[in-house]
Design a protein around this motif. Structure first.
Motif, PDB file in Angstrom:
ATOM      1  N   GLY A   1       0.834  -1.204   0.024  1.00  0.00           N
ATOM      2  CA  GLY A   1      -0.013   0.137  -0.085  1.00  0.00           C
ATOM      3  C   GLY A   1       0.988   1.270   0.067  1.00  0.00           C
ATOM      4  O   GLY A   1       2.033   1.349  -0.383  1.00  0.00           O
ATOM      5  N   GLN A   2       0.275   2.333   0.386  1.00  0.00           N
ATOM      6  CA  GLN A   2       0.974   3.545   0.586  1.00  0.00           C
ATOM      7  C   GLN A   2       0.744   4.253   1.855  1.00  0.00           C
ATOM      8  O   GLN A   2      -0.186   4.011   2.490  1.00  0.00           O
ATOM      9  CB  GLN A   2       0.689   4.682  -0.479  1.00  0.00           C
ATOM     10  N   CYS A   3       1.653   4.898   2.467  1.00  0.00           N
ATOM     11  CA  CYS A   3       1.471   5.589   3.842  1.00  0.00           C
ATOM     12  C   CYS A   3       2.533   6.688   3.807  1.00  0.00           C
ATOM     13  O   CYS A   3       3.717   6.468   3.132  1.00  0.00           O
ATOM     14  CB  CYS A   3       1.890   4.607   4.982  1.00  0.00           C
ATOM     15  N   GLY A   4       2.350   7.872   4.510  1.00  0.00           N
ATOM     16  CA  GLY A   4       3.285   8.903   4.373  1.00  0.00           C
ATOM     17  C   GLY A   4       2.769  10.201   4.947  1.00  0.00           C
ATOM     18  O   GLY A   4       1.614  10.179   5.656  1.00  0.00           O
ATOM     19  N   ILE A   5       3.347  11.387   4.841  1.00  0.00           N
ATOM     20  CA  ILE A   5       3.121  12.417   5.481  1.00  0.00           C
ATOM     21  C   ILE A   5       2.768  13.502   4.302  1.00  0.00           C
ATOM     22  O   ILE A   5       3.805  13.773   3.324  1.00  0.00           O
ATOM     23  CB  ILE A   5       4.041  12.969   6.273  1.00  0.00           C
ATOM     24  N   VAL A   6       1.567  14.256   4.470  1.00  0.00           N
ATOM     25  CA  VAL A   6       1.248  15.105   3.089  1.00  0.00           C
ATOM     26  C   VAL A   6       0.568  16.297   3.709  1.00  0.00           C
ATOM     27  O   VAL A   6       0.200  16.212   4.892  1.00  0.00           O
ATOM     28  CB  VAL A   6       0.295  14.427   2.198  1.00  0.00           C
ATOM     29  N   PRO A   7       1.303  17.475   3.173  1.00  0.00           N
ATOM     30  CA  PRO A   7       0.667  18.766   3.827  1.00  0.00           C
ATOM     31  C   PRO A   7      -1.030  18.979   3.358  1.00  0.00           C
ATOM     32  O   PRO A   7      -1.414  18.425   2.191  1.00  0.00           O
ATOM     33  CB  PRO A   7       1.339  19.913   2.975  1.00  0.00           C
ATOM     34  N   GLN A   8      -1.882  19.122   4.238  1.00  0.00           N
ATOM     35  CA  GLN A   8      -3.034  19.537   4.056  1.00  0.00           C
ATOM     36  C   GLN A   8      -3.635  20.655   4.439  1.00  0.00           C
ATOM     37  O   GLN A   8      -3.442  20.948   5.827  1.00  0.00           O
ATOM     38  CB  GLN A   8      -4.138  18.396   4.538  1.00  0.00           C
ATOM     39  N   GLU A   9      -4.296  21.510   3.882  1.00  0.00           N
ATOM     40  CA  GLU A   9      -5.022  22.492   4.300  1.00  0.00           C
ATOM     41  C   GLU A   9      -6.293  22.436   5.133  1.00  0.00           C
ATOM     42  O   GLU A   9      -7.069  21.953   4.585  1.00  0.00           O
ATOM     43  CB  GLU A   9      -5.355  23.749   3.320  1.00  0.00           C
ATOM     44  N   ILE A  10      -6.288  22.703   6.385  1.00  0.00           N
ATOM     45  CA  ILE A  10      -7.544  22.812   7.174  1.00  0.00           C
ATOM     46  C   ILE A  10      -7.821  24.053   7.894  1.00  0.00           C
ATOM     47  O   ILE A  10      -6.992  24.712   8.652  1.00  0.00           O
ATOM     48  CB  ILE A  10      -7.233  21.738   8.302  1.00  0.00           C
ATOM     49  N   ASP A  11      -9.066  24.573   7.542  1.00  0.00           N
ATOM     50  CA  ASP A  11      -9.369  26.056   8.037  1.00  0.00           C
ATOM     51  C   ASP A  11      -8.244  26.935   8.130  1.00  0.00           C
ATOM     52  O   ASP A  11      -7.947  27.746   8.781  1.00  0.00           O
ATOM     53  CB  ASP A  11      -9.920  25.678   9.548  1.00  0.00           C
ATOM     54  N   GLY A  12      -7.834  26.943   6.612  1.00  0.00           N
ATOM     55  CA  GLY A  12      -6.866  27.978   6.399  1.00  0.00           C
ATOM     56  C   GLY A  12      -5.224  27.710   6.742  1.00  0.00           C
ATOM     57  O   GLY A  12      -4.374  28.505   6.651  1.00  0.00           O
ATOM     58  N   ILE A  13      -5.150  26.652   7.663  1.00  0.00           N
ATOM     59  CA  ILE A  13      -4.037  26.321   8.096  1.00  0.00           C
ATOM     60  C   ILE A  13      -3.311  25.032   7.536  1.00  0.00           C
ATOM     61  O   ILE A  13      -4.129  24.126   7.240  1.00  0.00           O
ATOM     62  CB  ILE A  13      -4.143  26.236   9.599  1.00  0.00           C
ATOM     63  N   VAL A  14      -2.227  24.988   7.138  1.00  0.00           N
ATOM     64  CA  VAL A  14      -1.638  23.849   6.468  1.00  0.00           C
ATOM     65  C   VAL A  14      -1.001  23.079   7.537  1.00  0.00           C
ATOM     66  O   VAL A  14       0.006  23.188   8.528  1.00  0.00           O
ATOM     67  CB  VAL A  14      -0.379  24.128   5.423  1.00  0.00           C
ATOM     68  N   GLU A  15      -1.533  21.563   7.677  1.00  0.00           N
ATOM     69  CA  GLU A  15      -1.099  20.813   8.882  1.00  0.00           C
ATOM     70  C   GLU A  15      -0.434  19.559   8.012  1.00  0.00           C
ATOM     71  O   GLU A  15      -0.732  19.435   7.008  1.00  0.00           O
ATOM     72  CB  GLU A  15      -2.300  20.389   9.475  1.00  0.00           C
ATOM     73  N   MET A  16       0.489  18.858   8.744  1.00  0.00           N
ATOM     74  CA  MET A  16       1.120  17.682   8.082  1.00  0.00           C
ATOM     75  C   MET A  16       0.256  16.729   8.341  1.00  0.00           C
ATOM     76  O   MET A  16       0.050  16.275   9.507  1.00  0.00           O
ATOM     77  CB  MET A  16       2.565  17.480   8.378  1.00  0.00           C
ATOM     78  N   GLU A  17      -0.273  15.812   7.434  1.00  0.00           N
ATOM     79  CA  GLU A  17      -1.109  14.723   7.673  1.00  0.00           C
ATOM     80  C   GLU A  17      -0.651  13.069   7.342  1.00  0.00           C
ATOM     81  O   GLU A  17       0.245  13.093   6.385  1.00  0.00           O
ATOM     82  CB  GLU A  17      -2.459  14.830   6.619  1.00  0.00           C
ATOM     83  N   ILE A  18      -0.869  12.346   8.152  1.00  0.00           N
ATOM     84  CA  ILE A  18      -0.428  11.081   8.294  1.00  0.00           C
ATOM     85  C   ILE A  18      -1.557  10.244   7.285  1.00  0.00           C
ATOM     86  O   ILE A  18      -2.667  10.444   7.900  1.00  0.00           O
ATOM     87  CB  ILE A  18      -0.110  10.153   9.608  1.00  0.00           C
ATOM     88  N   GLY A  19      -1.123  10.010   6.143  1.00  0.00           N
ATOM     89  CA  GLY A  19      -2.396   9.349   5.059  1.00  0.00           C
ATOM     90  C   GLY A  19      -1.949   7.934   4.910  1.00  0.00           C
ATOM     91  O   GLY A  19      -0.744   7.560   4.901  1.00  0.00           O
ATOM     92  N   TYR A  20      -2.740   7.004   4.802  1.00  0.00           N
ATOM     93  CA  TYR A  20      -2.608   5.651   4.583  1.00  0.00           C
ATOM     94  C   TYR A  20      -3.695   5.016   3.838  1.00  0.00           C
ATOM     95  O   TYR A  20      -4.797   5.265   3.996  1.00  0.00           O
ATOM     96  CB  TYR A  20      -2.298   4.947   5.936  1.00  0.00           C
ATOM     97  N   LEU A  21      -3.308   4.004   2.695  1.00  0.00           N
ATOM     98  CA  LEU A  21      -4.273   3.481   1.901  1.00  0.00           C
ATOM     99  C   LEU A  21      -3.644   2.078   1.411  1.00  0.00           C
ATOM    100  O   LEU A  21      -2.578   2.261   0.889  1.00  0.00           O
ATOM    101  CB  LEU A  21      -4.643   4.405   0.687  1.00  0.00           C
ATOM    102  N   PHE A  22      -4.141   0.904   1.832  1.00  0.00           N
ATOM    103  CA  PHE A  22      -3.446  -0.397   1.543  1.00  0.00           C
ATOM    104  C   PHE A  22      -4.517  -1.382   0.634  1.00  0.00           C
ATOM    105  O   PHE A  22      -5.532  -1.101   0.608  1.00  0.00           O
ATOM    106  CB  PHE A  22      -3.293  -0.967   2.753  1.00  0.00           C
ATOM    107  N   VAL A  23      -3.759  -2.045  -0.085  1.00  0.00           N
ATOM    108  CA  VAL A  23      -4.485  -3.123  -0.781  1.00  0.00           C
ATOM    109  C   VAL A  23      -5.444  -4.015   0.016  1.00  0.00           C
ATOM    110  O   VAL A  23      -4.890  -4.541   1.190  1.00  0.00           O
ATOM    111  CB  VAL A  23      -3.382  -4.084  -1.454  1.00  0.00           C
ATOM    112  N   ARG A  24      -6.399  -4.237  -0.408  1.00  0.00           N
ATOM    113  CA  ARG A  24      -7.602  -4.710   0.350  1.00  0.00           C
ATOM    114  C   ARG A  24      -7.289  -6.140   0.913  1.00  0.00           C
ATOM    115  O   ARG A  24      -7.473  -6.400   2.063  1.00  0.00           O
ATOM    116  CB  ARG A  24      -8.934  -4.777  -0.353  1.00  0.00           C
TER     117      ARG A  24
END
Length: 172
Positions: free
Chosen positions: A77-100
């Motif tokens: 799968g994939q997992c990592g850290i991506v910038p995401q804007e939340i309420d006008g502020i950029v936060e670093m997000e831990i995202g993950y998505l795996f083969v079922r």
């Protein structure tokens, strides 16, 4: 190997590249795996995703990484850290998505925890988030297992999502 990011007991996380398209399609073409995303992705959309990820590496030094089995090298799968804007502020997000077929193995939790530690220890981040569809119980459980707590609900991507967060607390 310069694409290597980090490893755990069972996993290796490395930078994504254009050769990962077929592997990523194992997730992106699966309606169940993509249930909480707007839609599945075709080959062109998958290439666009890879380009977006490579651009994140160049711009932010992080992005989603390919997760492989440490012994066999199999794509999980994939997992990592991506910038995401939340309420006008950029936060670093831990995202993950795996083969079922790897759901329920603990890989997502293991990879997400490694990314959390990487963000705090290697990048010096003070806070990290995960944006999770309010109905996505498996992803909520992963966030909770790595110490995250729900902070608020926001409307993003035309739906309600929980903002789970965890802050760095230095031990005295």
């Amino acid at each position: 190997m310069d694409n290597f990011i980090l490893s755990t007991e069972r996993l290796v996380l490395r930078k994504m590249n254009r050769d990962d398209m077929e592997s990523l399609l194992k997730i992106f073409a699966d309606h169940e795996a993509m249930k909480y995303y707007p839609s599945t992705k075709n080959e062109k959309q998958t290439i666009d995703w890879i380009e977006w990820t490579i651009n994140n590496y160049a711009k932010h030094g992080v992005g989603l990484w390919v997760v492989e089995d440490r012994v066999s090298g199999e794509f999980l799968g994939q997992c990592g850290i991506v910038p995401q804007e939340i309420d006008g502020i950029v936060e670093m997000e831990i995202g993950y998505l795996f083969v079922r077929r790897f759901w329920g193995t603990g890989y997502a939790t293991e990879a997400a925890l490694a990314c959390k530690n990487y963000g705090f220890e290697q990048m010096g981040l003070r806070k990290m988030v995960s944006l999770i569809d309010v109905n996505n119980l498996p992803s909520i459980k992963v966030a909770e297992r790595i110490g995250m707590k729900v902070e608020k609900t926001v409307h993003k991507w035309d739906k309600d999502v929980f903002v789970y967060s965890v802050s760095y607390h230095q031990e005295d």
